[in-house]
Design a protein around this motif. Structure first.
Motif, PDB file in Angstrom:
ATOM      1  N   ARG A 231     -21.312  15.349  18.982  1.00  0.00           N
ATOM      2  CA  ARG A 231     -21.550  14.457  20.128  1.00  0.00           C
ATOM      3  C   ARG A 231     -20.238  14.109  20.825  1.00  0.00           C
ATOM      4  O   ARG A 231     -20.191  13.989  22.054  1.00  0.00           O
ATOM      5  N   SER A 232     -19.168  13.990  20.063  1.00  0.00           N
ATOM      6  CA  SER A 232     -17.879  13.654  20.686  1.00  0.00           C
ATOM      7  C   SER A 232     -17.417  14.782  21.603  1.00  0.00           C
ATOM      8  O   SER A 232     -16.863  14.517  22.681  1.00  0.00           O
ATOM      9  N   ILE A 233     -17.626  16.008  21.204  1.00  0.00           N
ATOM     10  CA  ILE A 233     -17.263  17.138  22.067  1.00  0.00           C
ATOM     11  C   ILE A 233     -18.107  17.130  23.333  1.00  0.00           C
ATOM     12  O   ILE A 233     -17.602  17.275  24.447  1.00  0.00           O
ATOM     13  N   ALA A 234     -19.420  16.996  23.158  1.00  0.00           N
ATOM     14  CA  ALA A 234     -20.314  17.013  24.312  1.00  0.00           C
ATOM     15  C   ALA A 234     -19.953  15.906  25.299  1.00  0.00           C
ATOM     16  O   ALA A 234     -19.898  16.135  26.513  1.00  0.00           O
ATOM     17  N   ARG A 235     -19.683  14.724  24.792  1.00  0.00           N
ATOM     18  CA  ARG A 235     -19.324  13.600  25.670  1.00  0.00           C
ATOM     19  C   ARG A 235     -18.000  13.860  26.387  1.00  0.00           C
ATOM     20  O   ARG A 235     -17.849  13.526  27.564  1.00  0.00           O
ATOM     21  N   PHE A 236     -17.062  14.448  25.677  1.00  0.00           N
ATOM     22  CA  PHE A 236     -15.780  14.775  26.289  1.00  0.00           C
ATOM     23  C   PHE A 236     -15.965  15.757  27.445  1.00  0.00           C
ATOM     24  O   PHE A 236     -15.416  15.554  28.533  1.00  0.00           O
ATOM     25  N   LEU A 237     -16.740  16.795  27.228  1.00  0.00           N
ATOM     26  CA  LEU A 237     -16.959  17.790  28.281  1.00  0.00           C
ATOM     27  C   LEU A 237     -17.705  17.185  29.466  1.00  0.00           C
ATOM     28  O   LEU A 237     -17.374  17.444  30.629  1.00  0.00           O
ATOM     29  N   VAL A 238     -18.698  16.364  29.187  1.00  0.00           N
ATOM     30  CA  VAL A 238     -19.446  15.697  30.266  1.00  0.00           C
ATOM     31  C   VAL A 238     -18.523  14.824  31.091  1.00  0.00           C
ATOM     32  O   VAL A 238     -18.653  14.736  32.317  1.00  0.00           O
ATOM     33  N   SER A 243     -21.152  20.498  34.138  1.00  0.00           N
ATOM     34  CA  SER A 243     -21.516  21.900  34.327  1.00  0.00           C
ATOM     35  C   SER A 243     -20.651  22.861  33.513  1.00  0.00           C
ATOM     36  O   SER A 243     -20.817  24.081  33.594  1.00  0.00           O
ATOM     37  N   ILE A 244     -19.714  22.341  32.700  1.00  0.00           N
ATOM     38  CA  ILE A 244     -18.942  23.212  31.810  1.00  0.00           C
ATOM     39  C   ILE A 244     -19.890  23.795  30.760  1.00  0.00           C
ATOM     40  O   ILE A 244     -20.504  23.054  30.002  1.00  0.00           O
ATOM     41  N   PRO A 245     -20.023  25.111  30.686  1.00  0.00           N
ATOM     42  CA  PRO A 245     -20.864  25.697  29.641  1.00  0.00           C
ATOM     43  C   PRO A 245     -20.219  25.524  28.265  1.00  0.00           C
ATOM     44  O   PRO A 245     -19.005  25.749  28.103  1.00  0.00           O
ATOM     45  N   GLU A 278     -26.559  14.746  25.575  1.00  0.00           N
ATOM     46  CA  GLU A 278     -25.382  14.039  26.088  1.00  0.00           C
ATOM     47  C   GLU A 278     -25.123  14.314  27.568  1.00  0.00           C
ATOM     48  O   GLU A 278     -24.244  13.695  28.159  1.00  0.00           O
ATOM     49  N   GLY A 279     -25.879  15.243  28.152  1.00  0.00           N
ATOM     50  CA  GLY A 279     -25.780  15.438  29.595  1.00  0.00           C
ATOM     51  C   GLY A 279     -25.190  16.745  30.070  1.00  0.00           C
ATOM     52  O   GLY A 279     -25.014  16.940  31.284  1.00  0.00           O
ATOM     53  N   LEU A 280     -24.876  17.667  29.161  1.00  0.00           N
ATOM     54  CA  LEU A 280     -24.392  18.976  29.595  1.00  0.00           C
ATOM     55  C   LEU A 280     -25.534  19.793  30.198  1.00  0.00           C
ATOM     56  O   LEU A 280     -26.677  19.742  29.724  1.00  0.00           O
ATOM     57  N   LYS A 281     -25.235  20.540  31.231  1.00  0.00           N
ATOM     58  CA  LYS A 281     -26.256  21.353  31.895  1.00  0.00           C
ATOM     59  C   LYS A 281     -26.519  22.673  31.184  1.00  0.00           C
ATOM     60  O   LYS A 281     -27.642  23.184  31.208  1.00  0.00           O
ATOM     61  N   PRO A 299     -31.081  23.819  35.197  1.00  0.00           N
ATOM     62  CA  PRO A 299     -31.014  22.452  34.676  1.00  0.00           C
ATOM     63  C   PRO A 299     -32.088  21.524  35.249  1.00  0.00           C
ATOM     64  O   PRO A 299     -32.339  20.462  34.677  1.00  0.00           O
ATOM     65  N   LYS A 300     -32.751  21.945  36.337  1.00  0.00           N
ATOM     66  CA  LYS A 300     -33.778  21.095  36.938  1.00  0.00           C
ATOM     67  C   LYS A 300     -35.178  21.486  36.490  1.00  0.00           C
ATOM     68  O   LYS A 300     -35.888  20.697  35.880  1.00  0.00           O
ATOM     69  N   CYS A 301     -35.585  22.745  36.770  1.00  0.00           N
ATOM     70  CA  CYS A 301     -36.962  23.146  36.461  1.00  0.00           C
ATOM     71  C   CYS A 301     -37.103  23.793  35.087  1.00  0.00           C
ATOM     72  O   CYS A 301     -38.232  24.045  34.636  1.00  0.00           O
ATOM     73  N   LYS A 302     -35.994  24.114  34.445  1.00  0.00           N
ATOM     74  CA  LYS A 302     -35.928  24.672  33.090  1.00  0.00           C
ATOM     75  C   LYS A 302     -36.380  26.133  33.013  1.00  0.00           C
ATOM     76  O   LYS A 302     -36.463  26.689  31.905  1.00  0.00           O
ATOM     77  N   ASN A 303     -36.677  26.763  34.127  1.00  0.00           N
ATOM     78  CA  ASN A 303     -36.998  28.188  34.113  1.00  0.00           C
ATOM     79  C   ASN A 303     -35.770  29.001  33.696  1.00  0.00           C
ATOM     80  O   ASN A 303     -34.635  28.616  33.975  1.00  0.00           O
TER      81      ASN A 303
END
Length: 336
Positions: A231-238, A243-245, A278-281, A299-303
């Motif tokens: 979670r700490s990594i994900a939050r840092f990137l967010v 949009s960072i993969p 955590e909010g990453l796309k 990230p919107k319609c999930k297709n």
């Protein structure tokens, strides 16, 4: 052999290397931590200029870069040496070679040779990879400048430990990078012989300098697989850019870390879900072909907008970098 960039001469014939954040102070006739930068009579030299130990044509997805000219191929090169000593390095036979031997193996290449081979192979980019590009900075830079003149992109696969000066120097010619974000600071000190803070700082700086950035975390059971760390990594990137993969990849026992098991697929799924929570796309699972975590989803319609199996693309559902289902822009460079 070529005189190195980024060093200063000290007293008693010593030099201080400024290529990476180790900032090695090197005595005469000695080498830095990387094993390929040597002090000769008060001058620092790169021992690997034009000494290519590995060259291959790879899918760009192997770097891994999923949002940078997907489906293209990249001419990939490396020299021996590395400024890390990762206990689980899968390329240890070349990265750690200078720690064991004094000679510097490799085939002689000029920057013109590298760019010529990339062009002849139909490669969209040149990747500086397999070992840390910072340690062959001088040769990489000369190749990068020439590549841009020829319309070829430049990619680094990096541990992200380069100095601020070196990063700013190469950034105008660096189109994309995948940075390993390996663990917490204790992990870096014990497993890699480095520190976390410079890597985090450089990921942020790379984005500020306009380089396309993707991040990889190799998840090793009991060392960096806790929910708190993930979670700490994900939050840092967010906090830098949602949009960072983020690529969360499977570890398998190798080199000096054979006492840990292969990462369970369930752990990778958990990490991927944490990234999304955590909010990453864009979050991907790696080294597990067919798991489904390799696909790029809107990230919107999930297709599914880019369907993959391993490093290979089977279907692309984007038009002008937008989801063909709902029109949402898919962040990246060179997307169809």
């Amino acid at each position: 052999m070529k005189e190195a960039l980024f060093y200063e001469q000290l007293s008693d014939g010593k030099v201080k290397c400024g290529a990476c954040n180790h900032h090695c102070i090197i005595s005469p006739q000695a080498r830095g931590i990387c094993g390929v930068r040597e002090n000769r009579e008060g001058k620092l030299y790169s021992l690997v200029y034009g000494k290519i130990i590995a060259y291959h044509i790879d899918p760009i997805e192997k770097k891994p870069l999923f949002h940078f000219y997907p489906g293209s191929v990249s001419y990939s090169i490396a020299t021996v040496g590395c400024n890390f000593r990762c206990l689980h390095c899968q390329n240890y036979t070349i990265s750690q070679y200078p720690r064991l031997y004094k000679d510097i193996p490799g085939e002689d290449f000029t920057p013109e040779d590298v760019v010529k081979e990339a062009r002849a192979s139909g490669c969209k980019s040149i990747s500086y990879t397999y070992t840390e590009p910072t340690i062959f900075l001088e040769f990489a830079y000369d190749c990068m400048v020439l590549a841009h003149k020829e319309g070829i992109k430049n990619v680094w696969v990096s541990n992200g430990y380069m100095s601020d000066e070196a990063l700013r120097f190469v950034a105008p010619y660096l189109d994309a990078i995948n940075v390993d974000l390996k663990g917490d600071d204790d992990f870096y000190k014990k497993i890699c012989g480095a520190r976390l803070e410079p890597v985090m700082k450089n990921i942020k700086l790379l984005k500020e300098l306009g380089v396309w950035v993707e991040v990889t975390t190799l998840i090793i059971p009991e060392l960096n697989d806790s929910e708190e760390f993930l979670r700490s990594i994900a939050r840092f990137l967010v906090s830098i850019d949602p949009s960072i993969p983020w690529h969360v990849t499977q570890f398998y026992p190798t080199y000096q870390l054979t006492d840990k098991p292969r990462t369970p697929v369930e752990t990778l799924r958990k990490a991927r879900n944490i990234g999304f929570e955590e909010g990453l796309k864009f979050v991907y699972t790696g080294n597990v072909p067919g798991e489904g975590g390799e696909n790029t989803c809107c990230p919107k319609c999930k297709n599914i907008v880019i369907e993959r199996f391993g490093y290979f693309i089977s279907k692309i559902n984007t038009l002008n970098s937008k989801c063909m289902n709902c029109g949402t822009e898919i962040n990246g460079v060179g997307l169809p």
